[in-house]
Motif scaffolding. Structure first.
Motif, PDB file in Angstrom:
ATOM      1  N   ALA A   1      64.968   7.906 -64.765  1.00 52.82           N
ATOM      2  CA  ALA A   1      65.536   6.966 -65.741  1.00 52.82           C
ATOM      3  C   ALA A   1      66.757   6.249 -65.177  1.00 52.82           C
ATOM      4  O   ALA A   1      66.928   5.039 -65.363  1.00 52.82           O
ATOM      5  CB  ALA A   1      65.889   7.711 -67.028  1.00 52.82           C
ATOM      6  N   CYS A   2      67.608   7.002 -64.482  1.00 55.63           N
ATOM      7  CA  CYS A   2      68.790   6.380 -63.864  1.00 55.63           C
ATOM      8  C   CYS A   2      68.383   5.363 -62.807  1.00 55.63           C
ATOM      9  O   CYS A   2      68.975   4.277 -62.701  1.00 55.63           O
ATOM     10  CB  CYS A   2      69.673   7.457 -63.233  1.00 55.63           C
ATOM     11  N   CYS A   3      67.357   5.722 -62.025  1.00 51.67           N
ATOM     12  CA  CYS A   3      66.875   4.813 -60.977  1.00 51.67           C
ATOM     13  C   CYS A   3      66.293   3.541 -61.580  1.00 51.67           C
ATOM     14  O   CYS A   3      66.447   2.448 -61.015  1.00 51.67           O
ATOM     15  CB  CYS A   3      65.826   5.510 -60.111  1.00 51.67           C
ATOM     16  N   VAL A   4      65.610   3.668 -62.731  1.00 47.39           N
ATOM     17  CA  VAL A   4      65.010   2.497 -63.377  1.00 47.39           C
ATOM     18  C   VAL A   4      66.086   1.502 -63.794  1.00 47.39           C
ATOM     19  O   VAL A   4      65.954   0.290 -63.589  1.00 47.39           O
ATOM     20  CB  VAL A   4      64.170   2.920 -64.598  1.00 47.39           C
ATOM     21  N   VAL A   5      67.156   1.998 -64.401  1.00 43.21           N
ATOM     22  CA  VAL A   5      68.261   1.108 -64.802  1.00 43.21           C
ATOM     23  C   VAL A   5      68.848   0.415 -63.575  1.00 43.21           C
ATOM     24  O   VAL A   5      69.087  -0.810 -63.581  1.00 43.21           O
ATOM     25  CB  VAL A   5      69.350   1.910 -65.537  1.00 43.21           C
TER      26      VAL A   5
END
Length: 482
Positions: free
Chosen positions: A97-101
């Motif tokens: 999720a952090c990588c997606v942002v």
């Protein structure tokens, strides 16, 4: 998770098992599917941009454009081992999720790139962040589903690459049409990068807030269901997962011949696929279609991808022959590649629509066998450190394959040499899959012969062995998925 792991097996009837799987499918699978659409769409923005004017506006040569495809995977290669280590330290869904942002921000910045240097930096960072997806998805699938559910679920989320092709073609078509009707300071490819980047930022934030990190943290399960959700994975012999790095498991992964067979398969199957993915729009346009026609023609190709990944993924679970399903998918791709090459060898525009149909099936199924192999890795590698080590090696090699792939498509505009290498490499990949089948079948036979008929864990005095962090060599109850 150990608090929910019973010391002795608990019987789960079929009705309860279906109820648990339905809940997991409704609450976990949509996140994987939507994110895979988004990741493939974001990665493919450069492919659509190739026929939307990016080369002219930024002064790119055809060689520089292929380097934009390759450099993405330079970032991927460097970051893949880092992501796999983070997946052992943190819940994979939260890290992803952090990588997606972060990649949404990077993708939006593509609109500010005006030259080759800026695009190279942007693509490198994007590749480093998106490297978290494939390796993370295989771990998430293994953490929620039984081994003979892996093929179908991997087929479902991987088929979303087809939806991405369909949606991406339509969005790109809309950007081109809108920009033509209402000219603005932003080019159509810049508008496309902004749209997809902002959607990624919103999705990543929602994923962090709402996707369950594990069965024991799932709010959609009752306390009793959490125990049963952990229990139903006992037969996977995958263990409960460990955050401790175990050096001996990493060594075992590097000495296991299967690890290196995976790497040979990845190189031989995905070098051609990488070139096809980057140049899909350009290859279609080279058959004599206009820009708008080319963008719309991504839709049938996407439909074929959905059909192939779902069909061969389901076939793997139904027949319990994952190697056989992957071989069938490889032969299917090889047939259409041979037809595409044969028709093109007569003349570039000979049987134009015949070449187009052959291209659709070849490109639509080019990664199907790889996704079946991902599900095989999910089921056949035990021990948390061993699994993340194998993932690191294999997905690093995947980055190498995707780095090299676009460079094999340098003989524009008809790519005769690239087509020849494609045939040779896919033939090698099929032979590797056949070797996988024979090796795993022989190993299972030897384990059956040595151990005799399997007894209950309590009778054998093995206790709760299934929930210990053991590797496939240590756990003698384990059998490889064929």
């Amino acid at each position: 998770m150990f608090a929910y792991a019973s010391a002795s097996p608990i019987s789960i009837d079929e009705e309860m098992n279906k109820r648990l799987v339905r809940k997991i499918d409704w609450h976990i699978l949509p996140w994987l599917c939507l994110l895979y659409v988004l990741q493939y769409l974001d990665k493919g923005v450069i492919s659509y941009a190739g026929v939307m004017g990016i080369q002219t506006e930024t002064g790119l040569s055809s060689s520089q454009f292929t380097w934009l495809g390759s450099i993405y995977y330079a970032g991927y290669i460097v970051a893949a081992p880092v992501h796999n280590r983070m997946f052992q330290a943190y819940p994979p869904s939260k890290w992803i999720a952090c990588c997606v942002v972060a990649w949404g921000i990077v993708l939006s910045c593509m609109a500010a790139c005006e030259n080759f240097a800026g695009l190279m930096v942007q693509r490198t960072l994007l590749g480093a962040l998106e490297a978290s997806i494939n390796c993370g998805f295989s771990l998430i699938t293994a953490a929620w589903y039984r081994k003979y559910e892996h093929g179908t679920r991997t087929g479902i989320w991987s088929s979303c690459t087809g939806f991405a092709n369909m949606i991406g073609g339509l969005i790109a078509f809309g950007c081109v049409s809108g920009q033509a009707k209402h000219p603005s300071a932003l080019s159509s490819w810049k508008i496309l990068s902004l749209i997809t980047g902002l959607v990624s930022i919103i999705f990543g934030t929602c994923m962090w807030l709402f996707m369950a990190a594990s069965a024991v943290e799932a709010r959609f399960f009752t306390e009793d269901e959490k125990t049963l959700a952990v229990e139903r994975l006992r037969d996977n012999h995958q263990g409960a997962g460990s955050t401790q790095y175990k050096r001996y498991q990493a060594k075992e992964a590097l000495l296991d011949c299967r690890t290196w067979m995976y790497t040979v398969f990845v190189l031989s199957s995905q070098i051609p696929a990488a070139g096809l993915i980057l140049l899909q729009s350009i290859l279609i346009k080279s058959l004599g279609f206009t820009t708008k026609e080319t963008l719309l023609l991504n839709i049938p190709q996407g439909f074929i991808t959905i059909l192939c990944n779902l069909s061969f993924g389901s076939l793997a679970d139904i027949t319990k022959q994952r190697s056989g399903s992957a071989i069938a998918a490889g032969v299917f791709s090889l047939f259409w590649a041979a037809l595409y090459m044969g028709l093109g060898n007569v003349s570039p525009f000979y049987k134009k629509y015949g070449q187009l149909v052959a291209y659709f099936f070849m490109s639509g199924s080019c990664s199907t066998s790889w996704f079946v192999v991902i599900s095989m890795m999910s089921s056949n590698v035990l021990g948390t450190t061993k699994k993340t080590t194998v993932n690191s090696v294999v997905f690093l090699i995947l980055g190498v394959a995707y780095f090299v792939g676009p460079q094999t498509f340098r003989d524009a505009p008809y790519y005769a040499h690239a087509k020849t290498s494609l045939i040779v490499l896919w033939t090698v990949s099929i032979l590797v899959l056949a070797a996988f089948y024979m090796l795993n079948r022989r190993e299972n036979g030897q384990r059956d012969e040595t151990q005799g008929e399997r007894r209950d864990a309590d009778e054998r005095g093995t206790g709760n062995i299934e929930f210990m962090d053991l590797t496939d060599k240590e756990n003698k109850l384990f059998r490889y998925v064929l």
